[in-house]
Design a protein around this motif. Structure first.
Motif, PDB file in Angstrom:
ATOM      1  N   GLU A 126       0.836  -1.208   0.000  1.00 14.63           N
ATOM      2  CA  GLU A 126       0.000   0.000   0.000  1.00 14.63           C
ATOM      3  C   GLU A 126       0.869   1.256   0.000  1.00 14.63           C
ATOM      4  O   GLU A 126       0.566   2.235  -0.701  1.00 14.63           O
ATOM      5  CB  GLU A 126      -0.929   0.000   1.208  1.00 14.63           C
ATOM      6  N   ASN A 127       1.962   1.250   0.780  1.00 17.75           N
ATOM      7  CA  ASN A 127       2.876   2.393   0.780  1.00 17.75           C
ATOM      8  C   ASN A 127       3.457   2.624  -0.606  1.00 17.75           C
ATOM      9  O   ASN A 127       3.579   3.774  -1.067  1.00 17.75           O
ATOM     10  CB  ASN A 127       4.011   2.161   1.784  1.00 17.75           C
ATOM     11  N   LEU A 128       3.828   1.548  -1.274  1.00 19.39           N
ATOM     12  CA  LEU A 128       4.404   1.676  -2.610  1.00 19.39           C
ATOM     13  C   LEU A 128       3.362   2.154  -3.623  1.00 19.39           C
ATOM     14  O   LEU A 128       3.677   2.936  -4.529  1.00 19.39           O
ATOM     15  CB  LEU A 128       5.003   0.335  -3.049  1.00 19.39           C
ATOM     16  N   GLU A 129       2.126   1.699  -3.474  1.00 19.28           N
ATOM     17  CA  GLU A 129       1.071   2.171  -4.377  1.00 19.28           C
ATOM     18  C   GLU A 129       0.833   3.663  -4.186  1.00 19.28           C
ATOM     19  O   GLU A 129       0.623   4.405  -5.164  1.00 19.28           O
ATOM     20  CB  GLU A 129      -0.213   1.382  -4.118  1.00 19.28           C
ATOM     21  N   ASN A 130       0.851   4.129  -2.940  1.00 16.21           N
ATOM     22  CA  ASN A 130       0.702   5.563  -2.685  1.00 16.21           C
ATOM     23  C   ASN A 130       1.861   6.346  -3.285  1.00 16.21           C
ATOM     24  O   ASN A 130       1.670   7.424  -3.871  1.00 16.21           O
ATOM     25  CB  ASN A 130       0.609   5.828  -1.177  1.00 16.21           C
ATOM     26  N   LEU A 131       3.079   5.816  -3.148  1.00 13.58           N
ATOM     27  CA  LEU A 131       4.239   6.493  -3.727  1.00 13.58           C
ATOM     28  C   LEU A 131       4.127   6.535  -5.247  1.00 13.58           C
ATOM     29  O   LEU A 131       4.459   7.554  -5.869  1.00 13.58           O
ATOM     30  CB  LEU A 131       5.521   5.774  -3.307  1.00 13.58           C
ATOM     31  N   ARG A 132       3.645   5.464  -5.839  1.00  5.01           N
ATOM     32  CA  ARG A 132       3.482   5.449  -7.297  1.00  5.01           C
ATOM     33  C   ARG A 132       2.545   6.565  -7.746  1.00  5.01           C
ATOM     34  O   ARG A 132       2.808   7.253  -8.741  1.00  5.01           O
ATOM     35  CB  ARG A 132       2.955   4.086  -7.748  1.00  5.01           C
ATOM     36  N   ARG A 133       1.458   6.746  -7.018  1.00  2.00           N
ATOM     37  CA  ARG A 133       0.522   7.829  -7.370  1.00  2.00           C
ATOM     38  C   ARG A 133       1.188   9.186  -7.191  1.00  2.00           C
ATOM     39  O   ARG A 133       1.009  10.103  -7.998  1.00  2.00           O
ATOM     40  CB  ARG A 133      -0.741   7.726  -6.513  1.00  2.00           C
ATOM     41  N   ASP A 134       1.940   9.337  -6.107  1.00  3.34           N
ATOM     42  CA  ASP A 134       2.604  10.620  -5.852  1.00  3.34           C
ATOM     43  C   ASP A 134       3.616  10.962  -6.941  1.00  3.34           C
ATOM     44  O   ASP A 134       3.886  12.135  -7.201  1.00  3.34           O
ATOM     45  CB  ASP A 134       3.323  10.587  -4.499  1.00  3.34           C
ATOM     46  N   LEU A 135       4.183   9.942  -7.588  1.00  3.87           N
ATOM     47  CA  LEU A 135       5.188  10.161  -8.625  1.00  3.87           C
ATOM     48  C   LEU A 135       4.585  10.223 -10.027  1.00  3.87           C
ATOM     49  O   LEU A 135       5.317  10.163 -11.014  1.00  3.87           O
ATOM     50  CB  LEU A 135       6.240   9.046  -8.571  1.00  3.87           C
ATOM     51  N   ALA A 136       3.264  10.357 -10.116  1.00  2.00           N
ATOM     52  CA  ALA A 136       2.631  10.447 -11.430  1.00  2.00           C
ATOM     53  C   ALA A 136       3.199  11.612 -12.239  1.00  2.00           C
ATOM     54  O   ALA A 136       3.334  11.531 -13.462  1.00  2.00           O
ATOM     55  CB  ALA A 136       1.110  10.590 -11.274  1.00  2.00           C
ATOM     56  N   ASP A 137       3.519  12.702 -11.571  1.00  2.00           N
ATOM     57  CA  ASP A 137       4.224  13.808 -12.211  1.00  2.00           C
ATOM     58  C   ASP A 137       5.633  13.843 -11.613  1.00  2.00           C
ATOM     59  O   ASP A 137       5.806  14.200 -10.448  1.00  2.00           O
ATOM     60  CB  ASP A 137       3.505  15.132 -11.954  1.00  2.00           C
ATOM     61  N   PRO A 138       6.654  13.469 -12.385  1.00  2.00           N
ATOM     62  CA  PRO A 138       8.010  13.346 -11.824  1.00  2.00           C
ATOM     63  C   PRO A 138       8.800  14.641 -11.776  1.00  2.00           C
ATOM     64  O   PRO A 138       9.980  14.629 -11.411  1.00  2.00           O
ATOM     65  CB  PRO A 138       8.680  12.357 -12.785  1.00  2.00           C
ATOM     66  N   ASN A 139       8.184  15.769 -12.130  1.00  2.00           N
ATOM     67  CA  ASN A 139       8.963  16.990 -12.308  1.00  2.00           C
ATOM     68  C   ASN A 139       9.679  17.452 -11.046  1.00  2.00           C
ATOM     69  O   ASN A 139      10.806  17.948 -11.112  1.00  2.00           O
ATOM     70  CB  ASN A 139       8.064  18.107 -12.836  1.00  2.00           C
ATOM     71  N   LEU A 140       9.053  17.294  -9.874  1.00  2.00           N
ATOM     72  CA  LEU A 140       9.720  17.721  -8.641  1.00  2.00           C
ATOM     73  C   LEU A 140      10.956  16.869  -8.384  1.00  2.00           C
ATOM     74  O   LEU A 140      12.021  17.389  -8.024  1.00  2.00           O
ATOM     75  CB  LEU A 140       8.758  17.639  -7.458  1.00  2.00           C
ATOM     76  N   VAL A 141      10.837  15.559  -8.562  1.00  2.00           N
ATOM     77  CA  VAL A 141      11.986  14.669  -8.366  1.00  2.00           C
ATOM     78  C   VAL A 141      13.095  15.015  -9.353  1.00  2.00           C
ATOM     79  O   VAL A 141      14.280  15.063  -8.994  1.00  2.00           O
ATOM     80  CB  VAL A 141      11.564  13.197  -8.517  1.00  2.00           C
ATOM     81  N   ILE A 142      12.740  15.267 -10.597  1.00  2.00           N
ATOM     82  CA  ILE A 142      13.731  15.632 -11.611  1.00  2.00           C
ATOM     83  C   ILE A 142      14.453  16.909 -11.215  1.00  2.00           C
ATOM     84  O   ILE A 142      15.689  17.005 -11.291  1.00  2.00           O
ATOM     85  CB  ILE A 142      13.060  15.794 -12.987  1.00  2.00           C
TER      86      ILE A 142
END
Length: 305
Positions: A126-142
């Protein structure tokens, strides 16, 4: 022939772009946006964090039950509802229920869980699924990966239970970055390292803070900010003193079903930032990986599989 690590660096570059219109927004992300108020008191932050962590149950609690669960007074809950933009607790609860019901309707049918070890794995999924949703837009990480890549030196801070994550990140980052400084001791040792990093031209610190959150981590982050360093934080809380002090916080869930927490989602978050750093300077990445492979072959670092 490139090494497997080099091939991965070449093949798995993050591509920037807008989140797809159909991408789901996780319940936790919706609540973090809803509760994103800089003036929340410590007690109000506790209410917000409880709601984020227990949305499917908390959305249907009475004001009395919610106050009891969090350990605050009923007037505190009312003031919290007002602080986050609602006329009162009934209006806030209506919004919470719409989020919770959307989660229940859109999610998979509840399965019968097995033993506690399987339940712990389910929680991490469940934690990983939430993280996947949070990374739908990768621009901040980039963007943050680019900033970390350009900071020379780059300081990585992790104290107490967070040492292992900091060590992993620093170990990998040294393959692609010329000057990574790892800080795993608090107090004056951490202060000296942070001040020296700034004097040497560093601009960013990547800090880790996992439960139980250490006071010395908060103090070190404040010292870093005071010295002119920017702070990126990987933690499990979107709200609270540490997140308030950081320039950017990546909140990822930790597994808490067993005696000691597990860190599947924070580990993936580390890998995502490392990938963004490799993408920020691909020529430097490839040159450093090639040099490392030559040294590894020369000195027989690894077994032949």
């Amino acid at each position: 022939m490139p090494s497997p690590q080099q091939a991965r660096a070449q093949a798995s570059a993050i591509t920037s772009g807008k989140a797809a219109p159909e991408a789901e927004v996780s319940p936790s992300s919706q609540l973090r946006t809803l509760f994103d108020r800089p003036r929340l008191s410590p007690g109000q932050r506790r209410i917000a964090q409880y709601l984020i962590e227990h949305i499917t149950e908390a959305a249907f609690l009475s004001i009395t039950d919610l106050a009891d669960r969090v350990g605050v007074s009923q007037p505190s809950v009312t003031r919290f509802a007002s602080a986050v933009g609602f006329s009162g607790y009934p209006a806030l609860r209506e919004k919470l229920q719409s989020i919770a019901l959307g989660t229940l309707a859109g999610g998979p049918a509840e399965e019968i869980r097995g033993n506690e070890l399987q339940a712990a794995v389910d929680a991490e999924i469940e934690n990983l699924e939430n993280l996947r949703r949070d990374l739908a837009d990768p621009n901040l990480v980039i963007d943050i990966g680019r900033q970390l890549s350009s900071s020379t030196p780059l300081t990585v801070l992790g104290l107490r239970i967070s040492v292992s994550l900091a060590e992993y990140f620093a170990y990998a980052a040294r393959r692609i970055h010329p000057d990574v400084r790892l800080v795993t001791r608090g107090g004056s040792v951490a202060y000296d390292a942070l001040l020296q990093s700034r004097e040497a031209g560093g601009t960013w610190v990547l800090a880790f803070s996992m439960p139980r959150h250490a006071q010395e981590t908060l103090t070190a982050v404040r010292v870093a900010r005071g010295a002119g360093l920017k702070v990126a934080l990987i933690t499990d809380l979107a709200l609270g003193p540490l997140a308030d002090e950081a320039d950017v916080a990546f909140a990822t869930g930790t597994g808490s079903r067993l005696v000691f927490d597990s860190y599947a989602a924070p580990g993936v978050m580390c890998s995502a930032l490392l990938q963004a750093m490799t993408d920020a300077d691909p020529e430097r990445t490839q040159a450093r990986l090639e040099e490392y492979e030559q040294v590894a072959d020369q000195h027989h670092f690894f077994l032949r599989d």
